[in-house]
Scaffold this motif. Structure first.
Motif, PDB file in Angstrom:
ATOM      1  N   CYS A   9       0.855  -1.208   0.000  1.00 28.56           N
ATOM      2  CA  CYS A   9       0.000   0.000   0.000  1.00 28.56           C
ATOM      3  C   CYS A   9       0.886   1.250   0.000  1.00 28.56           C
ATOM      4  O   CYS A   9       0.730   2.145   0.837  1.00 28.56           O
ATOM      5  N   ALA A  28      -7.500   6.057   1.537  1.00 28.08           N
ATOM      6  CA  ALA A  28      -7.262   5.800   0.113  1.00 28.08           C
ATOM      7  C   ALA A  28      -6.620   7.028  -0.498  1.00 28.08           C
ATOM      8  O   ALA A  28      -6.942   8.165  -0.116  1.00 28.08           O
ATOM      9  N   VAL A  82      -9.679   5.432  -7.129  1.00 26.55           N
ATOM     10  CA  VAL A  82      -8.749   4.994  -6.089  1.00 26.55           C
ATOM     11  C   VAL A  82      -7.492   4.447  -6.757  1.00 26.55           C
ATOM     12  O   VAL A  82      -7.580   3.569  -7.621  1.00 26.55           O
ATOM     13  N   THR A  84      -4.644   3.700  -4.667  1.00 32.76           N
ATOM     14  CA  THR A  84      -4.196   2.726  -3.676  1.00 32.76           C
ATOM     15  C   THR A  84      -5.024   2.924  -2.418  1.00 32.76           C
ATOM     16  O   THR A  84      -5.565   4.005  -2.188  1.00 32.76           O
ATOM     17  N   SER A  85      -5.116   1.883  -1.599  1.00 34.27           N
ATOM     18  CA  SER A  85      -5.875   1.984  -0.358  1.00 34.27           C
ATOM     19  C   SER A  85      -5.202   1.139   0.707  1.00 34.27           C
ATOM     20  O   SER A  85      -4.466   0.192   0.411  1.00 34.27           O
ATOM     21  N   ARG A  90      -9.534  -1.812   2.398  1.00 38.12           N
ATOM     22  CA  ARG A  90      -9.819  -2.966   1.546  1.00 38.12           C
ATOM     23  C   ARG A  90     -10.788  -3.943   2.217  1.00 38.12           C
ATOM     24  O   ARG A  90     -11.534  -4.650   1.540  1.00 38.12           O
ATOM     25  N   THR A  96      -8.491  -0.846  -5.862  1.00 35.27           N
ATOM     26  CA  THR A  96      -7.804   0.004  -6.834  1.00 35.27           C
ATOM     27  C   THR A  96      -8.611   0.057  -8.129  1.00 35.27           C
ATOM     28  O   THR A  96      -9.069  -0.967  -8.630  1.00 35.27           O
ATOM     29  N   ALA A 103     -16.205   4.212  -3.726  1.00 33.70           N
ATOM     30  CA  ALA A 103     -15.422   3.867  -2.537  1.00 33.70           C
ATOM     31  C   ALA A 103     -16.035   4.485  -1.281  1.00 33.70           C
ATOM     32  O   ALA A 103     -16.098   3.839  -0.226  1.00 33.70           O
TER      33      ALA A 103
END
Length: 423
Positions: A9, A28, A82, A84-85, A90, A96, A103
């Motif tokens: 991440c 995120a 998004v 990355t988170s 998640r 992603t 999201a």
């Protein structure tokens, strides 16, 4: 043995370095297709860079101190995706590529941050310099992934201890969680890393490769995209074990099939490549539908300015110029031209606009995507070209280099051409 290192991440982890309050909270990092590049408003443009590459890694950077509303909200709509988170996010189903709107719907307490790519690149560069001190050969695969070659450096029996110690050192020195996989080949090592996540280590020895990969679905293997997976499934190839039994079929598919077969077997012997020359450099932007061709030419001029500055950074002399456009109902047009010319922002723009006149056949349709690209680089400065344009191009190149010094110091937007400014 070859090792693969993947920062967990990464963008979210970097944000936690900047703001420890974000630790253990669902966060995120979102992105947009650069909502500012064509704007008439003053932009806090930092610079362009080619230090790193990879998915969702732009070459153009802006001041990251934007609020959620400034960056993601436009015309009262939440824009962006998004990129990355965190694992906390998640667990709610944030993925992603998901839109920011979706999201926030699946995770209402999600903290969405504008990207701070300059900081991410700085952390990636520092880590690479550190890895070069610990491993004899290092290949940067993307902004958050690296390969390393331990052959002759570390005995196989000691590899697990080596990567566990390396993982602890990276987390202690940089504050970044990382997963590391090791195997006899690059792509099996990358799969081992996926198995080790989050924040773990895994070693796959040669004798264990078959048992490791056989039951896994084909689309779990790096490099098998949706198209290739669909093609394989048409032949009832569902797992990597099935693929290994299909040598005759894959060899019929020539280079792509042969390469894939040996990668899956772990006997491809692909080396770690510490320095990979760039074969092309390009910029693409998806835009709201634009019908006005003068506005399209203005936007292409802006893209040429940014691309030219990128190419100057590596002191390259391209011979091939490419333009691609996509229309609102899915039609596409593209073409490239190979010519010998003295490269500058203005010579690039001339060639791109000439290509636009040639390929824009659906003039009654709006355009929603623009892509420009330069490739086929020469190693030496050009001393050839049209006798009618040579002196003009040399003069433009000198001016281009003087402008670049100012842009390097104050930002790519510091000097613009008049055509970029709307009346």
């Amino acid at each position: 043995m070859i090792i693969h290192l993947d920062l967990d991440c990464f963008f979210a982890s970097c944000e936690r370095l900047l703001n420890p309050v974000l630790k253990n909270r669902p966060i995120a990092v979102g992105g947009r297709g650069d909502p500012f590049i064509f704007s008439q408003k003053s932009r806090k443009n930092i610079d362009v860079t080619l230090n790193n590459k990879g998915a969702f890694v732009p070459t153009i950077f802006y001041d990251a101190k934007s609020s959620f509303e400034d960056y993601f909200v436009e015309d009262k709509k939440i824009r962006g995706i998004v990129i990355t988170s965190s694992y906390e996010a998640r667990s709610y189903g944030v993925k992603t590529g998901m839109t920011i709107y979706e999201a926030l719907r699946v995770c209402p307490n999600l903290i969405v941050l504008p990207p701070n790519h300059l900081f991410y690149h700085e952390q990636s560069y520092k880590l690479k310099k550190y890895l070069l001190k610990k491993i004899p050969v290092v290949e940067q695969y993307s902004v958050d992934e690296f390969f390393g070659d331990l052959k002759g450096w570390c005995e196989e029996k000691d590899v697990l201890n080596f990567i566990e110690e390396l993982q602890c050192e990276i987390e202690e020195k940089f504050g970044l969680p990382i997963s590391i996989g090791a195997a006899p080949s690059k792509w099996i090592a990358k799969m081992a890393t996926s198995e080790a996540k989050p924040n773990g280590c895994k070693v796959i020895f040669k004798k264990d490769i078959d048992n490791f990969i056989d039951p896994k679905p084909i689309d779990s293997f790096p490099g098998i995209g949706k198209g290739f997976a669909k093609r394989l499934k048409e032949y009832k190839i569902e797992t990597l074990g099935d693929l290994k039994q299909a040598k005759y079929l894959l060899y019929r598919w020539k280079k792509p099939g042969i390469q894939l077969y040996h990668r899956v077997n772990g006997d491809d012997k692909e080396p770690i490549q510490p320095n990979i020359d760039r074969r092309s450099i390009g910029i693409s932007r998806t835009i709201d539908p634009v019908f006005d061709r003068d506005e399209i030419r203005r936007r292409l001029t802006i893209l040429c300015r940014h691309l030219a500055h990128l190419i100057l950074k590596i002191d390259a002399q391209p011979k091939t110029v490419y333009l691609g456009i996509k229309y609102q109902f899915g039609q596409k047009a593209k073409r490239n031209t190979t010519v010998t010319f003295n490269f500058s922002e203005w010579s690039l723009r001339r060639h791109i606009l000439e290509l636009l006149d040639e390929i824009d056949v659906y003039k009654s349709l709006s355009i929603i995507r623009l892509s420009i690209n330069c490739s086929n680089f020469e190693n030496r400065p050009t001393t050839r070209g049209s006798i009618f344009e040579y002196e003009k191009e040399l003069k433009e190149k000198r001016l281009f280099k003087h402008c670049a010094k100012i842009r390097q110091k104050y930002g790519v937007d510091m000097i613009k051409t008049a055509v970029e400014i709307k009346q």
